[in-house]
Design an enzyme around this catalytic site. Structure first.
Site: not given
Length: 255
Positions: A165, A183
C-alpha cells in the site's frame, strides 16, 4: 411373641410421560434483498458503462482530488505513509508539520536520530517501531538509492516499514503512476458496492485495476478513499447523499 408382618409397600401408579411435542421446523427467513432484488453475496457484476458512469460522476464532483497526508517531497510523503499505518491522516499531519520543517531529506532524518524523532511522533500509534523504521529506511534510501526515493514497487517495498500500500501511494502521488492503493476505506467501498469484491486488499486492488478505465486511474484511489471516508462510512453510510446510490449493489442501502 406376636409375629410382626410388614405390609408390602404400595407402588405409586406410574405417571404417564408427557408426549414430546412434535418438533416443528421454524420457517426460514426470506433471503435479504436490496431495493432492486439483489441478494447479498451474489451481486450482479457492474457493466463497463456503469463503472465509467461512476468515475465520471466522481470526476465531475472533484476533478483534482488530493491525498490528505501533508508532505513537501517524495521522501516526506514516504515517511508520512509509513507513519499512517493504523493511524489517521489528521493525527499524522499534526505530528509531521514540525518534523518536516527540520527533517525533509534522508540525511536530515538520520542527523535527527531515532530518539529525537520519537519525540516528534509520540502522539502516533506504534511510534517507537515507526521511528526505528523511518531511521532505517532513511539510511537505506541513502545507501542503496543515492538519497532518492526509488520509483519501482519492489524497491519501495524493500524499505523498512513500507509495504504494497505504501508503495502504491508513493508511486501514484509522487510519480503519477496508475496504481491502486487499497486502505480500509477502499476495501470497504470495493466490497460493499460490488465494484470489486475480494477477501483481501490485493484481490480488491487487482479487481479495481481490471474494471476502472485507464483515463480515471490516476485519481481513482483518491476518489474511492474520500468516498469511503466521508460518504460510504463503516457504521452509518450516508446513502442519502451518495453520488452513486442508484448504481450501488449493496443490499442494505437506505435509498
Amino acid at each position: 411373641m406376636a409375629k410382626i408382618t410388614r405390609k408390602p409397600a404400595s407402588r405409586k401408579a406410574a405417571v404417564p410421560k408427557k408426549k414430546a411435542k412434535a418438533a416443528t421446523a421454524k420457517p426460514k427467513a426470506p433471503a435479504k434483498k436490496s431495493l432492486k432484488g439483489i441478494k447479498p453475496n451474489s451481486m450482479k457484476p457492474w457493466t463497463p458503462a456503469e463503472v465509467r458512469e461512476v468515475f465520471s460522476r466522481f470526476q465531475q464532483a472533484n476533478p483534482e482530488p488530493r491525498g490528505e497526508l501533508e508532505h513537501v517531497n517524495p521522501f516526506t510523503l514516504l515517511v508520512a505513509v509509513v507513519l499512517s499505518a493504523q493511524a489517521t491522516d489528521a493525527g499524522v499531519n499534526k505530528a509531521t508539520r514540525a518534523l518536516f520543517e527540520i527533517a525533509d531529506t534522508p540525511q536530515k532524518m538520520l542527523d535527527l536520530g531515532e530518539e529525537r524523532l520519537r519525540e516528534y511522533i509520540k502522539t502516533i500509534g506504534l511510534y517507537r517501531t515507526k521511528a526505528k523504521n523511518v531511521i532505517a529506511l532513511s539510511a537505506k534510501v541513502l545507501s542503496d538509492f543515492g538519497g532518492e526515493v526509488p520509483r519501482t514497487r519492489a524497491e519501495i517495498e524493500s524499505l523498512p516499514g513500507a509495504g504494497r500500500k505504501t508503495a502504491n501511494v508513493v508511486l501514484n502521488m509522487a510519480f503519477g503512476e496508475h496504481t491502486m492503493a487499497v486502505d480500509t476505506h477502499v476495501f470497504r467501498v470495493g466490497n460493499r458496492t460490488g465494484l470489486a469484491p475480494g477477501k483481501t486488499p490485493l484481490e480488491v486492488e487487482l479487481g479495481l485495476e481490471k474494471v476502472i478505465p485507464a483515463e480515471f486511474m490516476l485519481h481513482a484511489h483518491h476518489w474511492l478513499i474520500l468516498h469511503g471516508r466521508y460518504t460510504c462510512l463503516a457504521r452509518k453510510p450516508r446513502c442519502e447523499v451518495c453520488l452513486i446510490n442508484d448504481l450501488c449493489r449493496w443490499p442494505e442501502k437506505t435509498v
